[in-house]
Design a protein around this motif. Sequence first.
Motif, PDB file in Angstrom:
ATOM      1  N   ALA A 179      27.722 -49.157 -76.064  1.00 16.82           N
ATOM      2  CA  ALA A 179      29.103 -48.719 -76.244  1.00 16.82           C
ATOM      3  C   ALA A 179      29.588 -48.957 -77.666  1.00 16.82           C
ATOM      4  O   ALA A 179      30.459 -48.241 -78.148  1.00 16.82           O
ATOM      5  CB  ALA A 179      30.012 -49.451 -75.258  1.00 16.82           C
ATOM      6  N   PRO A 235      31.132 -50.076 -68.705  1.00 20.22           N
ATOM      7  CA  PRO A 235      31.487 -49.234 -69.859  1.00 20.22           C
ATOM      8  C   PRO A 235      31.854 -50.007 -71.119  1.00 20.22           C
ATOM      9  O   PRO A 235      31.875 -49.432 -72.200  1.00 20.22           O
ATOM     10  CB  PRO A 235      32.664 -48.397 -69.352  1.00 20.22           C
ATOM     11  CG  PRO A 235      33.193 -49.132 -68.168  1.00 20.22           C
ATOM     12  CD  PRO A 235      32.050 -49.907 -67.583  1.00 20.22           C
ATOM     13  N   THR A 261      27.519 -46.782 -72.251  1.00 21.07           N
ATOM     14  CA  THR A 261      28.301 -45.598 -71.894  1.00 21.07           C
ATOM     15  C   THR A 261      27.487 -44.493 -71.233  1.00 21.07           C
ATOM     16  O   THR A 261      28.072 -43.553 -70.702  1.00 21.07           O
ATOM     17  CB  THR A 261      28.984 -45.016 -73.141  1.00 21.07           C
ATOM     18  OG1 THR A 261      27.973 -44.664 -74.100  1.00 21.07           O
ATOM     19  CG2 THR A 261      29.958 -46.013 -73.737  1.00 21.07           C
TER      20      THR A 261
END
Length: 155
Positions: A29, A120, A124
């Motif tokens: 992420a 998340p 991702t």
Amino acid sequence: MSGRPWKIPESVLVVIHTPALEVLLIRRADAENFWQSVTGSKDDVDEPLALTAVREVAEETGIDCREGSALACHLQDWHLQNVYEIYPRWRSRYAPGVTHNTEHLFGLCVPERLTPRLDPREHTDWRWLPYQEAADACFSPSNAEAILLLPKFVK
């Protein structure tokens, strides 16, 4: 460091794969297009490496390979390690002066392509790729090298 303890510069890398040598990659992420296997540092200096691997697999993918689970016997310590320089962008997570990490390699064979459950805040996206394509897609040279070793460890 805002009250959080420094990261321990000893970690695991777990190559999750199928018997057909398809490899699960997850995208970080905090770095667009940084695809990798499951990785993570020990929570405590005395934490056994296998427990670090089990914890990180669960945290990053939702896959359960704890003792007593159906996948427990499929987690394999490859008894290999890499020592690499920590990327400058992530050095602030470690104590001052720490520049290198020791990474221990594991494999986890799952019966088929599973759908991971990602956090998340950490990852991702995910994808399964044939091992050679997965190695090419990794941003980390040590991760790519580990994936290329996969055929040597599949029984």
